[in-house]
Write an enzyme that holds these catalytic residues in place. Structure first.
Site, PDB file in Angstrom:
ATOM      1  N   HIS A   6       7.473 -31.618   8.316  1.00 50.87           N
ATOM      2  CA  HIS A   6       6.900 -30.276   8.104  1.00 50.87           C
ATOM      3  C   HIS A   6       6.018 -30.226   6.861  1.00 50.87           C
ATOM      4  CE1 HIS A   6       9.260 -28.875  11.397  1.00 50.87           C
ATOM      5  NE2 HIS A   6      10.352 -29.358  10.827  1.00 50.87           N
ATOM      6  N   ASP A  51       0.869  -1.184   0.000  1.00 54.02           N
ATOM      7  CA  ASP A  51       0.000   0.000   0.000  1.00 54.02           C
ATOM      8  C   ASP A  51       0.905   1.233   0.000  1.00 54.02           C
ATOM      9  OD1 ASP A  51       0.917   0.259   2.603  1.00 54.02           O
ATOM     10  OD2 ASP A  51      -1.058   0.260   3.539  1.00 54.02           O
ATOM     11  N   CYS A  57       3.036  -3.392   4.054  1.00 53.44           N
ATOM     12  CA  CYS A  57       2.175  -2.257   4.402  1.00 53.44           C
ATOM     13  C   CYS A  57       2.875  -1.567   5.569  1.00 53.44           C
ATOM     14  CB  CYS A  57       0.740  -2.695   4.710  1.00 53.44           C
ATOM     15  SG  CYS A  57       0.528  -3.787   6.120  1.00 53.44           S
ATOM     16  N   THR A 114       2.667  -1.693   8.899  1.00 57.07           N
ATOM     17  CA  THR A 114       3.150  -2.619   9.931  1.00 57.07           C
ATOM     18  C   THR A 114       3.372  -4.041   9.405  1.00 57.07           C
ATOM     19  OG1 THR A 114       0.866  -3.181  10.450  1.00 57.07           O
ATOM     20  CG2 THR A 114       1.884  -1.440  11.775  1.00 57.07           C
ATOM     21  N   HIS A 118      10.643 -24.457   8.242  1.00 62.35           N
ATOM     22  CA  HIS A 118       9.543 -25.239   8.821  1.00 62.35           C
ATOM     23  C   HIS A 118       8.190 -24.984   8.165  1.00 62.35           C
ATOM     24  CE1 HIS A 118      11.422 -26.362  13.004  1.00 62.35           C
ATOM     25  NE2 HIS A 118      12.140 -26.776  11.971  1.00 62.35           N
TER      26      HIS A 118
HETATM   27  C1  RB5 Z   1      -2.073   2.484   6.477  1.00 61.04           C
HETATM   28  O1  RB5 Z   1      -2.181   3.669   7.169  1.00 61.04           O
HETATM   29  C2  RB5 Z   1      -1.875   1.323   7.429  1.00 61.04           C
HETATM   30  O2  RB5 Z   1      -3.057   1.080   8.134  1.00 61.04           O
HETATM   31  C3  RB5 Z   1      -1.435   0.091   6.675  1.00 61.04           C
HETATM   32  O3  RB5 Z   1      -0.300   0.368   5.963  1.00 61.04           O
HETATM   33  C4  RB5 Z   1      -1.107  -1.141   7.490  1.00 61.04           C
HETATM   34  O4  RB5 Z   1      -0.163  -0.868   8.474  1.00 61.04           O
HETATM   35  C5  RB5 Z   1      -2.244  -1.943   7.944  1.00 61.04           C
HETATM   36  O5  RB5 Z   1      -2.111  -2.976   8.608  1.00 61.04           O
END
Ligand code: RB5
Length: 146
Positions: free
Chosen positions: A137, A12, A69, A71, A102
């Site tokens: 596995h 994203d 993304c 996180t 694994h």
């Molecule tokens: C975008 O602001 C953020 O929510 C997205 O990049 C991500 O971290 C979602 O899990």
């Protein structure tokens, strides 16, 4: 990993810049890369791009993918809803290695707002270099989709 097999990558807006850098890293190492987007820092939903990459892996159109993304959490939640997808959200080398040895992870998920560039490249390289152990596995990962 076999350089003949293209890697599909998607992110994203929050991880657009790291996606571009990882794409450059992979191309520099001789890998073929399919970029599923996004293509700018304009705000988008991670779900759309996560689905694109996970669907391509699920259908066997690509054998390996990378999703990013902010996180990595949203992307891993989306990707792991797809059959045959084993998406691993990692920010350390040990987890990356074990996700291959694994779990035979076929999507590496990274957090663009968490990782520095050099660590991200190291994680990607380790993921590409590490093989699946198979044996007991294999039965375990097969039973995920049974
Ligand atoms: C975008 O602001 C953020 O929510 C997205 O990049 C991500 O971290 C979602 O899990």
């Amino acid at each position: 990993m076999d350089k003949e097999k293209p890697i599909i990558i998607g992110s994203d807006h929050a991880a657009f810049e790291l996606k571009e850098k990882i794409k450059g890293y992979l191309l520099g190492k001789g890998f073929q890369v399919e970029d599923a987007g996004t293509h700018s820092i304009a705000s988008v939903s991670y779900v759309d791009y996560g689905k694109k990459v996970a669907e391509a892996i699920s259908q066997g159109r690509f054998s390996r993918g990378i999703l990013l993304c902010g996180t990595g959490l949203g992307m891993s939640m989306v990707a792991n809803r797809f059959r045959n997808v084993r998406a691993a959200l990692c920010s350390d080398i040990f987890s990356v290695k074990m996700s291959r040895i694994h779990n035979d992870s076929n999507i590496l998920v990274l957090g663009g707002r968490i990782l520095g560039d050099i660590l991200a490249f190291e994680l990607v390289q380790t993921w590409l270099d590490t093989g699946f152990e198979g044996g007991r596995h294999l039965e375990r990962i097969q039973s995920m989709d049974a």
